[in-house]
Each structure stands twice: as structure tokens, then as C-alpha cells.
Design an enzyme around this catalytic site. Sequence first.
Site, mmCIF file in Angstrom:
data_model
loop_
_atom_site.group_PDB
_atom_site.id
_atom_site.type_symbol
_atom_site.label_atom_id
_atom_site.label_comp_id
_atom_site.label_asym_id
_atom_site.label_seq_id
_atom_site.Cartn_x
_atom_site.Cartn_y
_atom_site.Cartn_z
ATOM 1 N N CYS A 1 -2.058 -7.151 2.019
ATOM 2 C CA CYS A 1 -0.086 -7.584 2.491
ATOM 3 C C CYS A 1 -0.377 -8.486 4.306
ATOM 4 O O CYS A 1 -0.759 -7.415 4.669
ATOM 5 C CB CYS A 1 1.494 -6.636 2.733
ATOM 6 S SG CYS A 1 1.170 -5.950 0.849
ATOM 7 N N CYS B 1 1.055 -6.727 7.347
ATOM 8 C CA CYS B 1 0.608 -4.563 7.240
ATOM 9 C C CYS B 1 -0.878 -4.381 7.781
ATOM 10 O O CYS B 1 -1.916 -5.053 7.567
ATOM 11 C CB CYS B 1 1.056 -3.761 5.573
ATOM 12 S SG CYS B 1 0.712 -2.174 5.799
ATOM 13 N N CYS C 1 6.785 1.472 10.096
ATOM 14 C CA CYS C 1 6.782 1.112 8.841
ATOM 15 C C CYS C 1 5.609 -0.588 9.211
ATOM 16 O O CYS C 1 5.654 -1.272 9.792
ATOM 17 C CB CYS C 1 7.962 -0.352 7.897
ATOM 18 S SG CYS C 1 8.854 1.213 7.484
ATOM 19 N N CYS D 1 7.083 11.088 5.067
ATOM 20 C CA CYS D 1 6.070 9.175 5.189
ATOM 21 C C CYS D 1 4.670 10.053 5.015
ATOM 22 O O CYS D 1 4.333 10.339 5.748
ATOM 23 C CB CYS D 1 6.239 8.007 5.403
ATOM 24 S SG CYS D 1 5.531 6.717 5.334
ATOM 25 N N GLU E 1 -2.590 8.420 7.889
ATOM 26 C CA GLU E 1 -2.113 9.114 8.446
ATOM 27 C C GLU E 1 -0.150 9.623 7.427
ATOM 28 O O GLU E 1 0.127 9.246 6.802
ATOM 29 C CB GLU E 1 -1.361 8.178 9.431
ATOM 30 C CG GLU E 1 -1.751 7.750 9.922
ATOM 31 C CD GLU E 1 -2.807 6.041 10.456
ATOM 32 O OE1 GLU E 1 -2.262 5.689 11.601
ATOM 33 O OE2 GLU E 1 -3.084 5.456 9.867
ATOM 34 N N CYS F 1 -6.217 0.275 1.841
ATOM 35 C CA CYS F 1 -5.657 -0.388 1.031
ATOM 36 C C CYS F 1 -5.808 -1.519 0.945
ATOM 37 O O CYS F 1 -6.487 -2.381 1.148
ATOM 38 C CB CYS F 1 -4.052 -1.020 1.274
ATOM 39 S SG CYS F 1 -3.218 -1.662 -0.293
HETATM 40 S S1 SF4 Z 1 2.514 -3.105 2.540
HETATM 41 FE FE1 SF4 Z 1 0.610 -2.242 3.396
HETATM 42 S S2 SF4 Z 1 -0.214 -0.698 2.593
HETATM 43 FE FE2 SF4 Z 1 1.827 -1.220 1.310
HETATM 44 S S3 SF4 Z 1 0.339 -2.432 -0.479
HETATM 45 FE FE3 SF4 Z 1 1.206 -3.609 1.545
HETATM 46 S S4 SF4 Z 1 -1.782 -4.225 2.447
HETATM 47 FE FE4 SF4 Z 1 -1.216 -1.704 1.182
#
Ligand code: SF4
Length: 322
Positions: A82, A85, A301, A71, A58, A78
Amino acid sequence: MSNLPLALRELLARETVIALPQIVKRYRSGDGTVRYVLALPAAHASAEGQAAKSATVEAVFMPEENRQTICISTQAGCAVDCHFCLTATLGLIRNLSAAEIIGQVLIALEENRASLKPQTNVVLMGQGEPLLNYEPVMAALRILLDPNGMAITPKHTTLSTSGIIPGIERLGGEKVRPKLAISLNASSNEQRDKIMPINRKYPIEDLLEACMRYPLRPWEHLTFEYVLLGGFNDAPEDARRVAKLLATLRAKVNLIPWNPGELPYKKPDAAGIEEFRRILEDKGVRAFVRYSRGQDVMAACGQLALLESAAASPFEQISPAQ
Ligand code: SF4
């Protein structure tokens, strides 16, 4: 290019590709933000010698009065995990090539050509941890920042990391580099361990030491991003601890109120957000509240996870041939 030897033309035809990512879907937010879902064909990855499977990422276009911000993603999915996220829920699908990273900027500019403002900001804050796909990200940045390339200035380009210390150190040694933002999101190791498992490898004190050593240019400061998760990291004592952590750094803090998504955190309340900001400012740390754009189309975000969005209207889906 018939002036090239036939054998070279055949090699180029066989092994290279010149193409932009394909727009699979566009979601337009009420605030003007557009979230693009982009298909990356398998062939794009072969130049970097990575697993050449196809992927979907995206990019988000955010128009403002005098500029636009784009962005972009640096990985499909990923691995950093986190917990606030949504991208993390995808896991790492694959790294993007430099061409695929640049392609997101090109396609967003091309799509919005009729309404472009003079200034373009690029933020590497979409899917992925940029410093875990270092070479392609830097190759893309060199083209983005080159006056003979896309001529975007380093001041208008920001790479955001979850705190990969070896990558931060390497970035500091680059001749051409963007600004650096660090996703902090906690006021203690105990707290950060709970939402960012990467903190066990690169704990706050080591991360801040790397920040102290980072060679800032005269005009530059570090940005610390702090997603305010209601009831978890948004108490006044958190603000006081963050101020203490950052006291000796040339830095500012962007406070990002949690975007209610599919994850189990509360939206912080407005008075608490303002108090958090005021405590930081009173202690000499510049702090700004950044409300994410495009929340209604899952473009904000921490929301980039290829989700369909019920609120997105109008919704467009176009065929790959377009
Ligand atoms: S915020 Fe999301 S995209 Fe960014 S490093 Fe952490 S898990 Fe990965």
C-alpha cells in the site's frame, strides 16, 4: 518436569522454546502511547516450519481512560505494498508464528501491569497483512479469545485486512473470530489501484460482494478504514461515492486523517475532514474521525517501519539481557 521421560525432555529442550519477544527499544509518546520495537529470535519460527531468520517488529500500547488497546504485528514487514504505508517500504521479511503474535500482547500487558484498566482491546493492525499469514494468526486468536486463555472478547478484537477475499471468506467460516475491518481508502477502482496495487487482484466490487456474504453476528458490523490523503481521496464527491458503495452493508467508516510521514501525501484540512464525515452520515453511513495515537513516536497508523524518531522523548534502549 522430571516426571516426563528423559527422551521427551531432551526433544523439548532441543526443539521448543518458551520465551517472549525481547524489547529492543521503547518510544513513549506525549499522549501516553508506547511503541515497542521487538526482536524475534530465529528459533521462534521453527515450530511453524518457516524460514527461521530473526526479525524485528513493532507493537503499540495505547492507554485510555477505561481500557487499553494493543496494536500487534502479524508479519515482519509486508508484501502488500500500500503506497501510503511505511511498513510496505520494508517488503515482507517473514511471517510471525502464533507464539510471536501472542507474545506481543503478553509483553505489552506485562510492561504496563501497574496501570492496566479492566478492558483490553487487541487490534491486528501493525506490520503485515494478517490474512496472508492465516494459520498462525488464527492459532494466536484462538488463544487470545479463549475464556481459558487470555479471555479477550471477540467484540474487543479487530483484524484489519487490505481486502484479501479468500481470507475474508475463510475467516467467515471460523467458529471463533475477531471483528473484521477492511482498509478501503478509495472511492473508485481507478483511485484504489493507484495506492493499493492489491485492488487489481481484488477490485472494489468483488471485495464488497465478499463483504455482503460475510456472516456478521447479531451484534457485529464491518468497519471500513479510510485514510484521508489530502488532495487525493478526500473530496466531497469521494464521500458521496463511498456512501453509495457501502449503502447496503451493515458498516461504519473510520476516517483516518493522513499522518504526515516520509511519503508524498498532504495532511487533509480539518474542514474537509468534517465535510467528508457529514456527507457519509447524511447518506446513512455511520462515520467517525479517528486521529491516530503516537504520531510523535512513529507509532500511528501506517507509520510502523522500524524508524528512529527524532521527536521521541524520553527514548530508552535496553540491552537484550533485560
Ligand atoms: S497498510 Fe501496510 S501493513 Fe497493511 S497491508 Fe498495506 S502495506 Fe501491509
